[in-house]
Motif scaffolding. Structure first.
Motif, PDB file in Angstrom:
ATOM      1  N   GLU A   1       0.837  -1.207   0.000  1.00 51.99           N
ATOM      2  CA  GLU A   1       0.000   0.000   0.000  1.00 51.99           C
ATOM      3  C   GLU A   1       0.867   1.249   0.000  1.00 51.99           C
ATOM      4  O   GLU A   1       0.596   2.216  -0.724  1.00 51.99           O
ATOM      5  CB  GLU A   1      -0.912  -0.020   1.218  1.00 51.99           C
ATOM      6  CG  GLU A   1      -1.841   1.185   1.339  1.00 51.99           C
ATOM      7  CD  GLU A   1      -2.662   1.169   2.620  1.00 51.99           C
ATOM      8  OE1 GLU A   1      -3.202   2.234   2.982  1.00 51.99           O
ATOM      9  OE2 GLU A   1      -2.751   0.104   3.264  1.00 51.99           O
ATOM     10  N   LEU A   2       1.910   1.247   0.801  1.00 48.63           N
ATOM     11  CA  LEU A   2       2.834   2.382   0.835  1.00 48.63           C
ATOM     12  C   LEU A   2       3.531   2.556  -0.504  1.00 48.63           C
ATOM     13  O   LEU A   2       3.710   3.683  -0.991  1.00 48.63           O
ATOM     14  CB  LEU A   2       3.868   2.181   1.945  1.00 48.63           C
ATOM     15  CG  LEU A   2       3.351   2.203   3.387  1.00 48.63           C
ATOM     16  CD1 LEU A   2       4.423   1.670   4.333  1.00 48.63           C
ATOM     17  CD2 LEU A   2       2.949   3.621   3.787  1.00 48.63           C
ATOM     18  N   ALA A   3       3.923   1.438  -1.107  1.00 47.19           N
ATOM     19  CA  ALA A   3       4.621   1.496  -2.389  1.00 47.19           C
ATOM     20  C   ALA A   3       3.787   2.203  -3.451  1.00 47.19           C
ATOM     21  O   ALA A   3       4.313   2.916  -4.311  1.00 47.19           O
ATOM     22  CB  ALA A   3       4.988   0.089  -2.853  1.00 47.19           C
ATOM     23  N   SER A   4       2.484   2.005  -3.404  1.00 53.58           N
ATOM     24  CA  SER A   4       1.602   2.588  -4.419  1.00 53.58           C
ATOM     25  C   SER A   4       1.577   4.112  -4.377  1.00 53.58           C
ATOM     26  O   SER A   4       1.095   4.756  -5.308  1.00 53.58           O
ATOM     27  CB  SER A   4       0.181   2.051  -4.246  1.00 53.58           C
ATOM     28  OG  SER A   4      -0.410   2.535  -3.049  1.00 53.58           O
ATOM     29  N   ARG A   5       2.118   4.710  -3.313  1.00 51.95           N
ATOM     30  CA  ARG A   5       2.174   6.169  -3.231  1.00 51.95           C
ATOM     31  C   ARG A   5       3.277   6.760  -4.099  1.00 51.95           C
ATOM     32  O   ARG A   5       3.264   7.949  -4.401  1.00 51.95           O
ATOM     33  CB  ARG A   5       2.392   6.600  -1.772  1.00 51.95           C
ATOM     34  CG  ARG A   5       1.291   6.148  -0.823  1.00 51.95           C
ATOM     35  CD  ARG A   5       1.574   6.605   0.602  1.00 51.95           C
ATOM     36  NE  ARG A   5       0.580   6.119   1.551  1.00 51.95           N
ATOM     37  CZ  ARG A   5       0.566   6.390   2.848  1.00 51.95           C
ATOM     38  NH1 ARG A   5       1.522   7.168   3.366  1.00 51.95           N
ATOM     39  NH2 ARG A   5      -0.370   5.893   3.635  1.00 51.95           N
TER      40      ARG A   5
ATOM     41  N   ASP B   1       5.139  -4.695  16.684  1.00 47.63           N
ATOM     42  CA  ASP B   1       4.644  -3.316  16.603  1.00 47.63           C
ATOM     43  C   ASP B   1       5.405  -2.552  15.520  1.00 47.63           C
ATOM     44  O   ASP B   1       6.628  -2.684  15.390  1.00 47.63           O
ATOM     45  CB  ASP B   1       4.834  -2.611  17.946  1.00 47.63           C
ATOM     46  CG  ASP B   1       4.095  -3.311  19.075  1.00 47.63           C
ATOM     47  OD1 ASP B   1       2.964  -3.758  18.841  1.00 47.63           O
ATOM     48  OD2 ASP B   1       4.677  -3.428  20.179  1.00 47.63           O
ATOM     49  N   THR B   2       4.696  -1.736  14.777  1.00 47.36           N
ATOM     50  CA  THR B   2       5.328  -0.944  13.719  1.00 47.36           C
ATOM     51  C   THR B   2       6.172   0.178  14.307  1.00 47.36           C
ATOM     52  O   THR B   2       5.686   0.976  15.112  1.00 47.36           O
ATOM     53  CB  THR B   2       4.268  -0.351  12.780  1.00 47.36           C
ATOM     54  OG1 THR B   2       3.549  -1.414  12.155  1.00 47.36           O
ATOM     55  CG2 THR B   2       4.914   0.519  11.709  1.00 47.36           C
ATOM     56  N   LEU B   3       7.431   0.210  13.896  1.00 47.08           N
ATOM     57  CA  LEU B   3       8.335   1.271  14.336  1.00 47.08           C
ATOM     58  C   LEU B   3       8.391   2.413  13.329  1.00 47.08           C
ATOM     59  O   LEU B   3       8.471   3.588  13.712  1.00 47.08           O
ATOM     60  CB  LEU B   3       9.741   0.702  14.544  1.00 47.08           C
ATOM     61  CG  LEU B   3       9.914  -0.383  15.604  1.00 47.08           C
ATOM     62  CD1 LEU B   3      11.366  -0.874  15.616  1.00 47.08           C
ATOM     63  CD2 LEU B   3       9.523   0.148  16.975  1.00 47.08           C
ATOM     64  N   ALA B   4       8.362   2.076  12.041  1.00 48.62           N
ATOM     65  CA  ALA B   4       8.472   3.105  11.004  1.00 48.62           C
ATOM     66  C   ALA B   4       8.001   2.546   9.674  1.00 48.62           C
ATOM     67  O   ALA B   4       7.998   1.325   9.456  1.00 48.62           O
ATOM     68  CB  ALA B   4       9.911   3.603  10.890  1.00 48.62           C
ATOM     69  N   GLU B   5       7.614   3.445   8.788  1.00 49.22           N
ATOM     70  CA  GLU B   5       7.192   3.089   7.444  1.00 49.22           C
ATOM     71  C   GLU B   5       7.877   4.023   6.435  1.00 49.22           C
ATOM     72  O   GLU B   5       8.239   5.152   6.782  1.00 49.22           O
ATOM     73  CB  GLU B   5       5.674   3.234   7.288  1.00 49.22           C
ATOM     74  CG  GLU B   5       4.877   2.329   8.204  1.00 49.22           C
ATOM     75  CD  GLU B   5       3.370   2.541   8.051  1.00 49.22           C
ATOM     76  OE1 GLU B   5       2.611   1.603   8.396  1.00 49.22           O
ATOM     77  OE2 GLU B   5       2.969   3.632   7.581  1.00 49.22           O
ATOM     78  N   GLY B   6       8.042   3.536   5.219  1.00 45.36           N
ATOM     79  CA  GLY B   6       8.644   4.383   4.195  1.00 45.36           C
ATOM     80  C   GLY B   6       8.291   3.902   2.803  1.00 45.36           C
ATOM     81  O   GLY B   6       7.834   2.774   2.614  1.00 45.36           O
ATOM     82  N   TRP B   7       8.492   4.758   1.818  1.00 41.55           N
ATOM     83  CA  TRP B   7       8.305   4.376   0.422  1.00 41.55           C
ATOM     84  C   TRP B   7       9.195   5.248  -0.453  1.00 41.55           C
ATOM     85  O   TRP B   7       9.662   6.304  -0.028  1.00 41.55           O
ATOM     86  CB  TRP B   7       6.843   4.488   0.007  1.00 41.55           C
ATOM     87  CG  TRP B   7       6.280   5.882  -0.065  1.00 41.55           C
ATOM     88  CD1 TRP B   7       6.231   6.714  -1.147  1.00 41.55           C
ATOM     89  CD2 TRP B   7       5.687   6.614   1.017  1.00 41.55           C
ATOM     90  NE1 TRP B   7       5.638   7.894  -0.821  1.00 41.55           N
ATOM     91  CE2 TRP B   7       5.279   7.869   0.509  1.00 41.55           C
ATOM     92  CE3 TRP B   7       5.432   6.338   2.375  1.00 41.55           C
ATOM     93  CZ2 TRP B   7       4.666   8.840   1.291  1.00 41.55           C
ATOM     94  CZ3 TRP B   7       4.808   7.297   3.157  1.00 41.55           C
ATOM     95  CH2 TRP B   7       4.439   8.526   2.607  1.00 41.55           C
TER      96      TRP B   7
END
Length: 351
Positions: A25-29, A49-55
């Motif tokens: 989903e993040l990649a689609s941005r 638990d999620t620590l961080a997200e990126g794309w």
């Protein structure tokens, strides 16, 4: 090099599936055109638990893994698991290797969906393993491959993904006997074509189409205004194009090729960082690409009308006997007003 066939039960937990779906989903941005893939990343701790997200936001910007790591304090990623849609890269381009960034951050596990096919960028999994990191590939590989679609084809074949489009009557005619073709299909189908033009890096036609129709080769909305994204016009053929041609008013600079070496044309476009080609030329250009085996996807807009006559959508494609016909698989079938859009792709060659 790790392949998607190396997937194992170590990546089958529901939590990892959920994280990978979030990474997709993040990649689609990120931008869906250009030489770079859309990539997403989620970093989780031992508890899940999620620590961080990126794309990845495009050429020259931090890759998804580095983007996610940048949102953490120094040392915060130590002992964590990184879930990423594409195998971390292992080369220096406009940015450094993601494999090195993950090693330096102290992650203990990396799970990815699709193996990087790039001859320069691949090898990240092996680099990570050599550093003692647990690496698993192939999580939701089918979903990941479908998501990366045209980028994977371009990366593997070292040429753009080629889509061939035509509009025709039910009896396969793309124009009347006098050459007139506006309009066979209705407004909904034509609007869909413009949307797909905008989603492509290039739009390709032959000089015959330019001379006969003087097309603008732009992507426009229902009101006729230019869309934000525009494909680069590409014209193949030996005939001269007059300076007054509408394509010279295109927002992007047109590219011209004599058309004698179609693989060479595609290699040139790939070298320019153009990964998708949308062919809207007439039957001469269309037939040449089909005969050369260079079409990855067909968009066929069928109108409920009969025209007859000699103006076929395709000419000679090298099929001299029925056992040499070019079989396609139907990918989708959609109704657009009174018209039907068939999306088809070549069947794999039988062994």
């Amino acid at each position: 090099m790790t392949t998607n066939a190396d997937a194992d039960t170590g990546v089958q937990s529901p939590a990892l599936h959920t994280a990978m779906l979030r990474a997709l989903e993040l990649a689609s941005r990120g931008p869906a055109t250009g030489v770079n893939p859309q990539v997403g990343c989620v970093i989780v701790n031992a508890a899940g638990d999620t620590l961080a997200e990126g794309w990845h936001r495009g050429a020259g910007t931090p890759h998804a893994e580095v983007d996610a790591l940048s949102k953490l304090a120094p040392g915060a990623a130590r002992g964590s698991t990184t879930i990423v849609t594409l195998e971390p890269c292992n080369h220096v381009g406009r940015t450094g290797p993601c494999s090195d960034a993950l090693i330096e951050a102290g992650v203990t596990r990396v799970v990815y969906s699709v193996t990087d096919p790039g001859p320069q960028s691949c090898g990240g999994a092996d680099r990570l393993r050599a550093a003692g990191i647990d690496v698993r590939g192939g999580l939701l590989a089918e979903t990941g491959e479908a998501f990366l679609g045209d980028w994977l084809v371009a990366a593997r074949l070292r040429r753009p993904f080629v889509t061939l489009k035509w509009a025709s009557s039910l009896d396969g005619r793309a124009a009347a006997a006098d050459g007139s073709s506006r309009w066979i299909t209705g407004a909904a189908a034509r609007l869909d074509v413009h949307r797909r033009r905008a989603a492509s890096d290039t739009i390709l036609v032959g000089t015959g189409t330019v001379l006969a129709d003087d097309p603008a080769l732009t992507a426009r909305d229902e009101a006729g205004s230019l869309l934000t994204e525009q494909p680069v016009p590409v014209v193949v053929g030996r005939r001269a194009v007059p300076a007054s041609a509408a394509l010279f008013d295109h927002p992007e600079q047109p590219l011209f090729f004599d058309g004698q070496d179609l693989p060479g044309v595609l290699a040139d476009l790939h070298g320019r960082g153009l990964r998708t080609v949308f062919i809207e030329g007439g039957p001469t250009v269309a037939s040449a690409f089909v005969a050369a085996g260079l079409v990855d996807e067909y968009l066929i807009y069928l109108a409920p009308t009969l025209i007859g006559g000699p103006q076929l959508a395709l000419g000679d494609i090298g099929v001299t006997a029925i056992d040499r016909q070019r079989r396609l698989s139907i990918h989708s079938l959609d109704r657009l007003g009174d018209d039907v859009l068939i999306v088809a792709r070549p069947q794999p060659a039988s062994i």
